[in-house]
Design a protein around this motif. Structure first.
Motif, PDB file in Angstrom:
ATOM      1  N   VAL A 192      45.315  65.606  45.620  1.00  0.00           N
ATOM      2  CA  VAL A 192      45.320  66.624  44.579  1.00  0.00           C
ATOM      3  C   VAL A 192      44.975  65.920  43.273  1.00  0.00           C
ATOM      4  N   LEU A 193      44.014  66.481  42.537  1.00  0.00           N
ATOM      5  CA  LEU A 193      43.525  65.840  41.309  1.00  0.00           C
ATOM      6  C   LEU A 193      43.705  66.798  40.138  1.00  0.00           C
ATOM      7  N   CYS A 194      44.239  66.267  39.028  1.00  0.00           N
ATOM      8  CA  CYS A 194      44.590  67.120  37.890  1.00  0.00           C
ATOM      9  C   CYS A 194      44.104  66.522  36.576  1.00  0.00           C
ATOM     10  N   GLY A 195      44.249  67.321  35.523  1.00  0.00           N
ATOM     11  CA  GLY A 195      44.033  66.869  34.152  1.00  0.00           C
ATOM     12  C   GLY A 195      45.250  67.261  33.333  1.00  0.00           C
ATOM     13  N   HIS A 196      45.017  67.763  32.101  1.00  0.00           N
ATOM     14  CA  HIS A 196      46.042  68.390  31.268  1.00  0.00           C
ATOM     15  C   HIS A 196      47.004  67.415  30.611  1.00  0.00           C
ATOM     16  N   ALA A 197      47.366  66.327  31.302  1.00  0.00           N
ATOM     17  CA  ALA A 197      48.415  65.450  30.788  1.00  0.00           C
ATOM     18  C   ALA A 197      47.882  64.385  29.839  1.00  0.00           C
ATOM     19  N   HIS A 198      46.564  64.259  29.727  1.00  0.00           N
ATOM     20  CA  HIS A 198      45.974  63.268  28.806  1.00  0.00           C
ATOM     21  C   HIS A 198      46.563  61.878  29.045  1.00  0.00           C
ATOM     22  N   THR A 199      46.727  61.499  30.292  1.00  0.00           N
ATOM     23  CA  THR A 199      47.232  60.166  30.620  1.00  0.00           C
ATOM     24  C   THR A 199      46.818  59.819  32.041  1.00  0.00           C
ATOM     25  N   ALA A 200      46.466  58.573  32.266  1.00  0.00           N
ATOM     26  CA  ALA A 200      46.166  58.130  33.621  1.00  0.00           C
ATOM     27  C   ALA A 200      47.484  57.979  34.358  1.00  0.00           C
ATOM     28  N   ALA A 201      47.657  58.741  35.428  1.00  0.00           N
ATOM     29  CA  ALA A 201      48.923  58.692  36.155  1.00  0.00           C
ATOM     30  C   ALA A 201      48.667  58.928  37.637  1.00  0.00           C
ATOM     31  N   ALA A 202      49.539  58.359  38.452  1.00  0.00           N
ATOM     32  CA  ALA A 202      49.431  58.546  39.897  1.00  0.00           C
ATOM     33  C   ALA A 202      50.812  58.727  40.482  1.00  0.00           C
ATOM     34  N   THR A 203      50.937  59.702  41.372  1.00  0.00           N
ATOM     35  CA  THR A 203      52.202  59.934  42.067  1.00  0.00           C
ATOM     36  C   THR A 203      51.845  60.573  43.411  1.00  0.00           C
ATOM     37  N   THR A 204      52.786  61.265  44.009  1.00  0.00           N
ATOM     38  CA  THR A 204      52.490  61.955  45.266  1.00  0.00           C
ATOM     39  C   THR A 204      52.908  63.409  45.152  1.00  0.00           C
ATOM     40  N   PHE A 205      52.296  64.226  46.006  1.00  0.00           N
ATOM     41  CA  PHE A 205      52.627  65.662  46.041  1.00  0.00           C
ATOM     42  C   PHE A 205      52.354  66.153  47.462  1.00  0.00           C
ATOM     43  N   ALA A 206      53.346  66.737  48.077  1.00  0.00           N
ATOM     44  CA  ALA A 206      53.225  67.216  49.460  1.00  0.00           C
ATOM     45  C   ALA A 206      52.705  66.113  50.381  1.00  0.00           C
ATOM     46  N   GLY A 207      53.151  64.882  50.125  1.00  0.00           N
ATOM     47  CA  GLY A 207      52.768  63.759  50.978  1.00  0.00           C
ATOM     48  C   GLY A 207      51.360  63.248  50.758  1.00  0.00           C
ATOM     49  N   ARG A 208      50.683  63.768  49.737  1.00  0.00           N
ATOM     50  CA  ARG A 208      49.318  63.331  49.429  1.00  0.00           C
ATOM     51  C   ARG A 208      49.303  62.632  48.068  1.00  0.00           C
ATOM     52  N   PRO A 209      48.280  61.798  47.804  1.00  0.00           N
ATOM     53  CA  PRO A 209      48.154  61.259  46.446  1.00  0.00           C
ATOM     54  C   PRO A 209      47.936  62.385  45.444  1.00  0.00           C
ATOM     55  N   LEU A 210      48.569  62.256  44.295  1.00  0.00           N
ATOM     56  CA  LEU A 210      48.312  63.163  43.160  1.00  0.00           C
ATOM     57  C   LEU A 210      47.888  62.259  42.007  1.00  0.00           C
ATOM     58  N   VAL A 211      46.643  62.415  41.576  1.00  0.00           N
ATOM     59  CA  VAL A 211      46.112  61.558  40.515  1.00  0.00           C
ATOM     60  C   VAL A 211      45.782  62.422  39.305  1.00  0.00           C
ATOM     61  N   VAL A 212      46.230  61.949  38.146  1.00  0.00           N
ATOM     62  CA  VAL A 212      46.000  62.650  36.889  1.00  0.00           C
ATOM     63  C   VAL A 212      44.976  61.857  36.085  1.00  0.00           C
ATOM     64  N   SER A 213      43.926  62.547  35.664  1.00  0.00           N
ATOM     65  CA  SER A 213      42.869  61.880  34.895  1.00  0.00           C
ATOM     66  C   SER A 213      43.357  61.545  33.496  1.00  0.00           C
ATOM     67  N   PRO A 214      42.902  60.399  32.958  1.00  0.00           N
ATOM     68  CA  PRO A 214      43.147  60.171  31.523  1.00  0.00           C
ATOM     69  C   PRO A 214      42.444  61.237  30.700  1.00  0.00           C
ATOM     70  N   GLY A 215      42.916  61.424  29.479  1.00  0.00           N
ATOM     71  CA  GLY A 215      42.285  62.386  28.579  1.00  0.00           C
ATOM     72  C   GLY A 215      41.121  61.739  27.846  1.00  0.00           C
ATOM     73  N   THR A 216      40.202  62.571  27.406  1.00  0.00           N
ATOM     74  CA  THR A 216      39.077  62.064  26.615  1.00  0.00           C
ATOM     75  C   THR A 216      39.384  62.158  25.124  1.00  0.00           C
ATOM     76  N   VAL A 217      39.945  63.276  24.690  1.00  0.00           N
ATOM     77  CA  VAL A 217      40.109  63.498  23.252  1.00  0.00           C
ATOM     78  C   VAL A 217      41.328  62.778  22.684  1.00  0.00           C
TER      79      VAL A 217
END
Ligand SMILES: [Fe+2]
Ligand SMILES: [Fe+2]
Length: 257
Positions: A192-217
């Motif tokens: 599962v891949l997300c944005g919104h948080a304006h930070t590079a982050a990685a965790t898990t969700f429903a047993g899958r990787p959940l990766v949050v993209s860094p923000g641009t602005v």
């Protein structure tokens, strides 16, 4: 092997210190130029929402100008964020009239080697997110009916778990249990891949990787980094995702000075 980049939260038109959006535009151009200069290694580029800061026609026109001609190079796949406006997004990015539609903007992209399910987690007029019953049904249908046995990525703007960032956690995706239940029925969802948080982050969700993209602005600061919730001086960054032949996802983050 399938290699793709992810950028997020360019917030075109964000009027920082009265600059009329110049800073946001410069950062978005810098990141896109960086990606476009890479020598043909990317299979896709994801842009995970908050494309526009106010959802105006001008902001989406600026995005199209920055994205450039996509007939060459990897496809650019987008989903809306809480700052986007569905009607304008449909009009400019999908070429639809959009005026008579307010339902979620969900899109499936079946690329050679991977399927991307770009979900609309926005709630018009609000900053937090949710997946409507219609979006969940669409997601379930697309995953069930896909005749190809290739990995799939569920992509949405709002992270469905707390990231220990108080500012973002208050406006994350709520009612995530229905998404957990859905993913449990579809083991071929690789991540599962997300944005919104304006930070590079990685965790898990429903047993899958959940990766949050860094923000641009801007970059969201952690509680132990200071009192200001956002840092506007740290440079923009992108994620590079590598899905190998064992369906293992590896993510690298790169700062764009
Ligand atoms: Fe954002
Ligand atoms: Fe957002």
């Amino acid at each position: 092997m399938f290699v793709f980049a992810q950028l997020s939260d360019i917030h075109l038109g964000q009027n920082r210190a009265g600059d009329g959006g110049a800073r946001a535009g410069e950062r978005a151009r810098r990141v896109m130029r960086f990606l476009d200069r890479l020598p043909g290694c990317l299979d896709a580029v994801l842009m995970t929402g908050d494309i526009a800061d106010h959802g105006t026609d001008e902001e989406y026109k600026e995005f199209l100008a920055i994205a450039g001609d996509r007939d060459e190079g990897p496809p650019l796949l987008t989903c809306p964020g809480n700052h986007d406006v569905r009607a304008a997004y449909r009009r400019h990015l999908l070429g639809e009239d959009g005026a008579d539609r307010s339902d979620a903007v969900n899109q499936v992209h079946r690329l050679p080697g991977a399927t991307f399910l770009m979900c609309d987690s926005s709630i018009p007029g609000r900053d937090d997110g949710a997946l409507t019953a219609e979006t969940l049904a669409w997601l379930d249908r697309e995953l069930t009916d896909d005749p190809r046995d290739v990995p799939a990525f569920v992509v949405l703007h709002h992270p469905p778990v707390p990231l220990h960032l108080p500012y973002v956690d208050g406006i994350r995706l709520t009612d995530e249990r229905s998404l957990v239940a859905l993913l449990e029925r579809h083991p071929r969802v690789a991540a599962v891949l997300c944005g919104h948080a304006h930070t590079a982050a990685a965790t898990t969700f429903a047993g899958r990787p959940l990766v949050v993209s860094p923000g641009t602005v801007s970059t969201c600061t952690l509680p132990w980094e200071g009192d200001e919730p956002l840092d506007y001086d740290l440079p923009p960054a992108v994620a590079f995702h590598v899905l190998d032949d064992d369906n293992r996802l590896t993510t690298h983050f790169r700062v764009i000075p």
